[in-house]
Structure formats: C-alpha cells, structure tokens
Scaffold this motif. Structure first.
Motif, PDB file in Angstrom:
ATOM      1  N   ILE A  54       0.876  -1.181   0.000  1.00 43.55           N
ATOM      2  CA  ILE A  54       0.000   0.000   0.000  1.00 43.55           C
ATOM      3  C   ILE A  54       0.906   1.222   0.000  1.00 43.55           C
ATOM      4  O   ILE A  54       1.711   1.408   0.920  1.00 43.55           O
ATOM      5  CB  ILE A  54      -0.909   0.015   1.240  1.00 43.55           C
ATOM      6  N   THR A  55       0.811   2.047  -1.027  1.00 38.90           N
ATOM      7  CA  THR A  55       1.605   3.262  -1.070  1.00 38.90           C
ATOM      8  C   THR A  55       1.052   4.257  -0.059  1.00 38.90           C
ATOM      9  O   THR A  55      -0.154   4.527  -0.038  1.00 38.90           O
ATOM     10  CB  THR A  55       1.599   3.867  -2.477  1.00 38.90           C
ATOM     11  N   VAL A  56       1.920   4.795   0.785  1.00 39.60           N
ATOM     12  CA  VAL A  56       1.502   5.756   1.801  1.00 39.60           C
ATOM     13  C   VAL A  56       2.081   7.127   1.462  1.00 39.60           C
ATOM     14  O   VAL A  56       3.176   7.240   0.917  1.00 39.60           O
ATOM     15  CB  VAL A  56       1.941   5.310   3.208  1.00 39.60           C
ATOM     16  N   THR A  57       1.324   8.161   1.774  1.00 35.48           N
ATOM     17  CA  THR A  57       1.753   9.530   1.532  1.00 35.48           C
ATOM     18  C   THR A  57       1.423  10.383   2.749  1.00 35.48           C
ATOM     19  O   THR A  57       0.803   9.926   3.699  1.00 35.48           O
ATOM     20  CB  THR A  57       1.051  10.135   0.295  1.00 35.48           C
ATOM     21  N   GLY A  58       1.841  11.641   2.688  1.00 37.61           N
ATOM     22  CA  GLY A  58       1.585  12.557   3.801  1.00 37.61           C
ATOM     23  C   GLY A  58       2.706  12.482   4.813  1.00 37.61           C
ATOM     24  O   GLY A  58       3.886  12.375   4.469  1.00 37.61           O
ATOM     25  N   SER A  97      -2.707   9.135  11.985  1.00 32.59           N
ATOM     26  CA  SER A  97      -4.040   8.706  11.554  1.00 32.59           C
ATOM     27  C   SER A  97      -4.180   8.808  10.046  1.00 32.59           C
ATOM     28  O   SER A  97      -3.521   9.609   9.381  1.00 32.59           O
ATOM     29  CB  SER A  97      -5.126   9.549  12.236  1.00 32.59           C
ATOM     30  N   SER A  98      -5.073   7.968   9.516  1.00 29.34           N
ATOM     31  CA  SER A  98      -5.428   7.991   8.100  1.00 29.34           C
ATOM     32  C   SER A  98      -6.933   7.828   7.970  1.00 29.34           C
ATOM     33  O   SER A  98      -7.525   6.944   8.608  1.00 29.34           O
ATOM     34  CB  SER A  98      -4.726   6.870   7.334  1.00 29.34           C
ATOM     35  N   THR A 103      -3.840   5.278   3.120  1.00 30.08           N
ATOM     36  CA  THR A 103      -3.003   5.908   2.099  1.00 30.08           C
ATOM     37  C   THR A 103      -2.383   7.211   2.595  1.00 30.08           C
ATOM     38  O   THR A 103      -1.162   7.382   2.562  1.00 30.08           O
ATOM     39  CB  THR A 103      -3.811   6.173   0.816  1.00 30.08           C
ATOM     40  N   THR A 104      -3.198   8.141   3.057  1.00 25.43           N
ATOM     41  CA  THR A 104      -2.716   9.463   3.454  1.00 25.43           C
ATOM     42  C   THR A 104      -2.687   9.551   4.972  1.00 25.43           C
ATOM     43  O   THR A 104      -3.702   9.316   5.633  1.00 25.43           O
ATOM     44  CB  THR A 104      -3.621  10.562   2.894  1.00 25.43           C
ATOM     45  N   GLY A 422      -6.781  19.148  -0.010  1.00 27.53           N
ATOM     46  CA  GLY A 422      -6.406  17.748   0.043  1.00 27.53           C
ATOM     47  C   GLY A 422      -6.151  17.178  -1.331  1.00 27.53           C
ATOM     48  O   GLY A 422      -6.631  17.672  -2.349  1.00 27.53           O
ATOM     49  N   GLN A 423      -5.396  16.091  -1.344  1.00 29.74           N
ATOM     50  CA  GLN A 423      -5.069  15.461  -2.605  1.00 29.74           C
ATOM     51  C   GLN A 423      -6.262  14.649  -3.119  1.00 29.74           C
ATOM     52  O   GLN A 423      -6.923  13.962  -2.345  1.00 29.74           O
ATOM     53  CB  GLN A 423      -3.862  14.540  -2.433  1.00 29.74           C
TER      54      GLN A 423
END
Length: 469
Positions: A54-58, A97-98, A103-104, A422-423
């Motif tokens: 799972i690609t994570v961002t932020g 938190s997400s 993801t974010t 937000g993205q």
C-alpha cells in the motif's frame, strides 16, 4: 543487546512546506479534488482488496515500530510508533491517523507531553531513557490498551508499561491516555531462570479465551507470558510459566518484535531477524512461523522450530525498502518500518510501510516486486469559462500501485504548492483527477502530477489552465 536509538528529527520539519499552503495560495478555494469513477475509501477488513504493498503519503516519517489498529466505528486507521529521541516533543509514543484506508497519513502528536515520572525514578541509578519504544495497541471490551517500553540503551534494563483509553479519537472530549504503570520488567528472570529483555510486547487471544503477551528482544529471544483483563497485566507466576517460543541459538540472538496473528485456525508468529536502526546498513527481515496452538511450537514452512533457528523470511530488503521490520498485523495488513533509500532530503529516514497480506497454502505472502512509478497519462492543458470547472487527469503505473499527488503554481513555476483541500484520490487503476474552478486568479495556473510509491517518483511536465470569459 537492546534496540538502538533512531536518529531524531520531527516529521513536521520534513513536510512543513506542504502544511503552509492554506495561507500561501491565492484563490485557494478554486482548487478542489475529485475521485474517479468507482474510487471509494474502504476499510482494511474488505476481502476483495488486492494483496500487496500500500503506497503511503503525507506524514509518514519518522515512524518506527508501528502498531496498527482500525477504529471500527469511524473506519479511521491509527498507527502508534516509537517516540522521538532526546525527548524531542517529550519523547513519548507518537500517534498517526489515516482517513482514506491507510493511504494518506497525518501526525496526531504524542500520547503525553513528557515521559511519566515513575519511569525516570525506575532508571534513576543511571542514564534515563531518551524516548519510549515499541508500542502495541489492543482493544478489549471497549477499552484500548497501549503497551509501551522504556529501556536503558545497550542493556536489558527495561520495562514494558501500560496506558488505557476509552477512545482513539484525539478530538473526543473523553480522550485521555491514563498510565497504568509497569507490566513486566527485566533483568528479572523468566522461564527456567533465563534472562530476557522486557520490550516489544504483542498481545494475542488464544482459542480458549485466555490472553497472552509475546515479548522479547535479543538475549534468550521471544517468550509468551499469560496476562488477564481487565487489568491487562500478567497472571500470578506468569514469568516462571512463560513459554519460550524463539531462540536462534546464534551469537547475539538477533530476534525481536514478536507479533502473533490468528488466521484460518492457525496462529502466525511474526518476528524481526537481524539489526535495526542502522540506516542503509540495517539488516532487519520479517520472519514467520505458525502453530495450531497459541503457545506453540511455531514451525516454519520447512518444518523447523523457531525455537532452534527456524523462521521463514517473509519480507526483506527490496528496491528502496531497506531493513523492513518492527511489525504488527491488523485485519490482514502488515505494518512495518523501513529505511527509505528513495528519500533524497533525509536518506534512510525511518518510514511507515504497509503490505496487505496474501495467503497461499496456509502461509502469508507479500509482493516484493519493484517497479518505479511512471505516468502513463500525463495532465494536458485545459481551458474553461469563468465559474466553470477544468479537469486535469493523470494515470500512473508501478508496483506497489503509485499514488498520484498534485501541485499547482501561481507564479509560472517558481514555486509549487499542493492543493489546499487535500489530494484527490487515486483509483485502483491508478487514475486521479484534479478539478480547478476557472477564475481570473487561476488564468495561467500551472498544474503538475507526481506518481509516487516506495521506490521512487515520476513528475509530469506542467499543464496550463486558460480561463475564458
């Protein structure tokens, strides 16, 4: 030896530029986000979600020893991680938190502003712990139990302690982590007078309803100690009656971070082999064994007992992911940290990793395919009448599936800013759409997309918005 300290730097410093955008961009309300058709936020419990990274961002650094849990009421994902060194921000357990299925991520601060005074008293005969380590989060009968560790660096002079809360939501008026003191300490003797290191707790319930804590790091390895609720602490005689689950019988005995997870009638013991906390030289690997009985013995795929050197390697260095370990598992998602070789600003900074486990022949599997992101569709110039919406679309490919992140420039590319609302989400097919309202202020706005996964990035050429009367 005990777990080494990680290099400290606030995650806020890494992403500060992105957090200032709400006041930096003119006509910020013009930039909006849009999900693509069929793109929805889903929880970790949905079986139809594909296995793999799972690609994570932020805000995903510095995260070390992540303990993952999903709030069943809100669907919010939370990660609890080791505190910052040298008591930065108090040095206590960090919270992240997400709200979009992992993801974010954003920082929710720390559990407390300072390390509890009783811990300093416990270590008052020498060096004090610089931070709290290796959290575990467990829910029982409506109460959340947060286990955490403190240790004197380089020794097994350690303590695992407990805090409780009735909610995970920091905005809830009832949110308060109440410290419940020590749970288990070392260098007290454990089963048959052996020495152990009282860090890295992981909680599991057996099929008879009894609860256990897997614990240990180096020394004699990993032990299983019975605990009881609602107190969340060991039963009488638990240390003497502990089960010795893992011992590699090799110099240093490099094994730690035990976590036991039940799946389809089997108990799976995940551990970290090797050495963490050495950046590009970290040798962490995630290994696994299984047992029909929570108390073991745990055998690997070749039938070797983990008490005696067994353990099937599940996750190891691949691509930019160096030294993955310090793991937990929740609803089929493996959470771990790794040292990020793709981080150009701070190479090998400890970062959150997530893998949705697949299962084959009764064993967990992960996807370690390495495909650097590429943009198969880049955003094109767009125009719209004033008051109307212009759309920019990008599609990315790579493994793990990349996330598309958008930036805008109001000054002909001199500076770039993330959309303040937000993205936009990235669909399962890798497509994302940014929507911008055409106004006099957005005439000439530049837009670009970056595809990102754990192994790298790919950024498009700028596209231009033309506003028509």
């Amino acid at each position: 030896m005990s777990r080494p300290r990680l290099a400290g730097r606030s995650a806020a410093a890494v992403v500060a530029g992105l957090l200032l955008l709400a006041t930096a961009a003119p006509a910020s309300s013009a930039v909006t986000s849009s999900t693509t058709a069929g793109d929805v936020v889903r929880s970790a419990t949905e079986a139809d979600l594909p296995a793999g990274g799972i690609t994570v961002t932020g805000e995903t650094s510095p995260i070390h020893d992540p303990a993952l849990i999903v709030d069943e009421k809100s669907g919010t994902w939370y990660v609890y991680s080791t505190g910052l060194v040298n008591r930065e921000k108090g040095g206590t357990i960090q919270v992240w938190s997400s709200h979009d299925g992992g993801t974010t991520w954003k920082s929710e601060g720390t559990v407390w502003d300072e390390i509890p005074a009783w811990i300093d008293e416990h270590f008052s005969d020498g060096d004090l712990p610089g931070n709290l380590w290796a959290p575990e989060i467990y829910e029982h009968d409506g109460t959340y139990y947060l286990y955490y560790s403190a240790s004197r660096f380089g020794t097994n002079n350690s303590v695992t302690a407990l805090a409780t809360n009735t909610t995970l939501d920091p905005s809830d008026p009832e949110y308060e982590w109440v410290d419940q003191g020590a749970v288990v300490t070392s260098p007290n003797p454990i089963e048959n007078g052996k020495t152990f290191n009282a860090i890295d707790a992981g909680i599991v319930e057996g099929d008879d309803g009894r609860h256990y804590m897997a614990i240990g790091s180096f020394w004699y390895g990993i032990f299983l100690v019975e605990i009881e609720f609602p107190g969340g602490k060991p039963v009488e005689g638990a240390l003497a009656d502990a089960k010795h689950l893992v011992d590699r019988f090799m110099p240093g005995n490099p094994v730690e971070a035990p976590y036991i997870y039940e799946h389809d009638g089997w108990y799976y013991l995940f551990v970290s082999f090797g050495f963490c906390c050495q950046g590009e030289n970290s040798t962490y690997q995630v290994a696994v064994g299984r047992s029909r009985d929570v108390t073991g013995p745990y055998l690997d795929k070749e039938g070797r007992d983990m008490f005696g050197g067994g353990g099937t390697i599940l996750l190891e260095q691949h691509g930019a992911i160096v030294g993955p370990g310090g793991q937990s598992v929740h609803d089929g998602v493996l959470a771990f940290h790794y040292y990020d070789a793709a981080n150009e600003e701070i190479p090998y900074f400890p970062t959150l990793g997530l893998q949705r486990l697949g299962w084959a022949d009764g064993w967990p599997v992960v996807d370690q395919t390495v495909e650097v992101p590429m943009l198969t569709t880049a955003p094109s110039d767009a125009s719209a009448r004033r008051g109307r919406i212009a759309s920019f679309t990008a599609t990315a490919a790579g493994t793990p599936r990349p996330v598309v992140e958008w930036e805008v420039s109001y000054d002909d590319g001199a500076t770039w800013q993330a959309p303040v609302k937000g993205q936009p989400a990235t669909s399962d097919g890798g497509t994302s759409t940014l929507r911008v309202r055409a106004t006099p202020d957005t005439d000439g706005l530049l837009v670009r997309a970056t595809a990102r996964n754990a192994h790298g990035t790919a950024t498009s050429e700028p596209a231009t918005l033309t506003t028509r009367r």
